[in-house]
Design an enzyme around this catalytic site. Structure first.
Site, short mmCIF file in Angstrom:
data_model
loop_
_atom_site.label_atom_id
_atom_site.label_comp_id
_atom_site.label_asym_id
_atom_site.label_seq_id
_atom_site.Cartn_x
_atom_site.Cartn_y
_atom_site.Cartn_z
N ASP A 18 0.83 -1.21 0.00
CA ASP A 18 0.00 0.00 0.00
C ASP A 18 0.87 1.26 0.00
O ASP A 18 1.98 1.26 0.51
CB ASP A 18 -0.92 -0.03 1.23
CG ASP A 18 -2.09 0.92 1.09
OD1 ASP A 18 -2.35 1.40 -0.03
OD2 ASP A 18 -2.75 1.20 2.12
N HIS A 35 2.39 3.45 -9.01
CA HIS A 35 2.19 2.02 -9.30
C HIS A 35 3.36 1.47 -10.11
O HIS A 35 3.82 0.35 -9.88
CB HIS A 35 0.87 1.80 -10.04
CG HIS A 35 -0.34 2.20 -9.26
ND1 HIS A 35 -0.52 1.85 -7.94
CD2 HIS A 35 -1.44 2.94 -9.59
CE1 HIS A 35 -1.68 2.35 -7.51
NE2 HIS A 35 -2.25 3.02 -8.49
N LEU A 129 10.47 -20.53 -5.14
CA LEU A 129 9.46 -19.69 -4.48
C LEU A 129 8.10 -19.77 -5.19
O LEU A 129 8.04 -19.70 -6.42
CB LEU A 129 9.95 -18.23 -4.50
CG LEU A 129 8.96 -17.17 -4.00
CD1 LEU A 129 8.84 -17.21 -2.48
CD2 LEU A 129 9.38 -15.77 -4.45
C1 IPE Z 1 -5.49 -2.62 -0.19
O1 IPE Z 1 -5.12 -1.29 -0.36
C2 IPE Z 1 -5.47 -3.34 -1.49
C3 IPE Z 1 -4.17 -3.49 -2.14
C4 IPE Z 1 -3.02 -3.13 -1.65
C5 IPE Z 1 -4.20 -4.10 -3.43
P1 IPE Z 1 -6.23 -0.13 -0.48
O2 IPE Z 1 -5.50 1.13 -0.61
O3 IPE Z 1 -7.19 -0.48 -1.55
O4 IPE Z 1 -6.97 -0.27 0.92
P2 IPE Z 1 -7.81 0.79 1.73
O5 IPE Z 1 -8.82 1.36 0.79
O6 IPE Z 1 -6.87 1.84 2.22
O7 IPE Z 1 -8.41 0.01 2.85
C1 IPE Z 2 -1.60 0.27 -3.35
O1 IPE Z 2 -1.36 1.63 -3.37
C2 IPE Z 2 -1.82 -0.30 -4.74
C3 IPE Z 2 -3.23 -0.62 -5.04
C4 IPE Z 2 -4.22 -0.60 -4.19
C5 IPE Z 2 -3.54 -0.97 -6.42
P1 IPE Z 2 -2.54 2.68 -3.38
O2 IPE Z 2 -2.91 2.96 -4.79
O3 IPE Z 2 -3.66 2.22 -2.52
O4 IPE Z 2 -1.84 3.96 -2.75
P2 IPE Z 2 -2.44 4.92 -1.67
O5 IPE Z 2 -2.88 4.07 -0.51
O6 IPE Z 2 -3.60 5.64 -2.29
O7 IPE Z 2 -1.33 5.83 -1.32
MG MG Z 3 -4.06 2.43 -0.56
#
Ligand code: IPE
Ligand code: IPE
Ligand code: MG
Length: 245
Positions: A18, A35, A129
């Protein structure tokens, strides 16, 4: 890394990757840039996990709920998945890594489904792995599907209700081929599970770090493992029971 106890490594690590969006925004960039940078972290962590001798690594790449993000971000992520898989599979294969995908893959665009299928097939015989990517995944979706599968088995007479136990449930999850994770890591300073492996994480050690995913490197993985190794896993028992074991 020298400080890691090779006898106390988890077999399975699960990571909620995240913070890509915030990482990008901090530098005045589009979220998608985060990303793209996140893919570099994936590569580094996969290399480190292989080197350390981890057997299973599950990465949460896209949740069911992430489908509700703005369309340009979703489309950008889908093309990134297709490109990354095509680009990385030869190296994964060279490193004896077996690639798996869990989630509601039928929702993915056709080119993504094809890329995943090809990646899994190409690496199916590998013995190193196990890299499990959770894509279009949510635990509630998975548990609902498991309930349907079990109901069908009862309906068709393959299974009777008195035979349903915890193993029945595990066997009907998308993770049936993998042991439960002993360690779950979440980056970006959020303290939640966000619909990830709710059943499988029942006894996992949880590790949270403020590091945003694009900054996550081998040293961060090692730090999480050292923290994991310092914990006492009691599984409901007392310290005394654990020590006398
Ligand atoms: C969780 O992250 C999903 C992934 C890392 C793929 P999100 O950014 O979607 O989660 P929330 O919305 O903060 O709970
Ligand atoms: C995690 O990073 C990747 C996905 C959920 C696809 P985020 O896109 O949720 O990044 P933040 O949490 O908004 O910073
Ligand atoms: Mg996120």
């Amino acid at each position: 890394m020298e400080n890691l106890d090779p006898n106390k490594l988890p077999k399975h690590i699960a990571i909620i990757m995240d913070g890509n969006g915030r990482w990008a925004q901090e530098q005045g960039q589009d979220r998608l840039f985060g990303h793209y940078e996140g893919v570099i972290s994936v590569r580094k962590v996969v290399e480190a996990a292989t080197e350390i001798g981890i057997q299973y690594l599950t990465l949460y790449a896209f949740s069911t709920e992430n489908w509700d993000r703005p369309e340009p971000e979703v489309n950008g992520l889908m093309s990134l998945f297709v490109d990354t898989i095509a680009k990385e599979v030869p190296d994964l294969h060279k490193n004896n890594i077996q690639l798996h995908f869990i989630g509601n893959l039928a929702l993915l665009p056709e080119d993504a489904q094809k890329a995943l299928e090809a990646g899994m097939q190409q690496t199916a015989q590998n013995t190193g792995l196990n890299l499990i990517i959770a894509l279009s995944y949510s635990s509630r979706w998975e548990l609902t599907e498991a309930a349907k599968k079990i109901a069908l088995q009862v309906q068709s007479g393959q299974l009777t209700i008195d035979k349903i136990n915890e193993a029945t449930l595990s066997k009907n999850l998308t993770t049936s081929d993998f042991p439960d994770p002993e360690l779950m890591i979440r980056t970006s300073g959020e303290y939640r599970i966000s619909n990830f492996l709710l059943y499988q994480l029942a006894y996992a050690e949880l590790y949270f770090t403020n590091t945003l995913w694009p900054d996550f490197r081998k040293k961060d993985l090692v730090e999480a493992l050292l923290d994991y190794q310092s914990r006492e896993r009691r599984f409901g028992k007392t310290t005394q029971q654990i020590k006398s074991h």
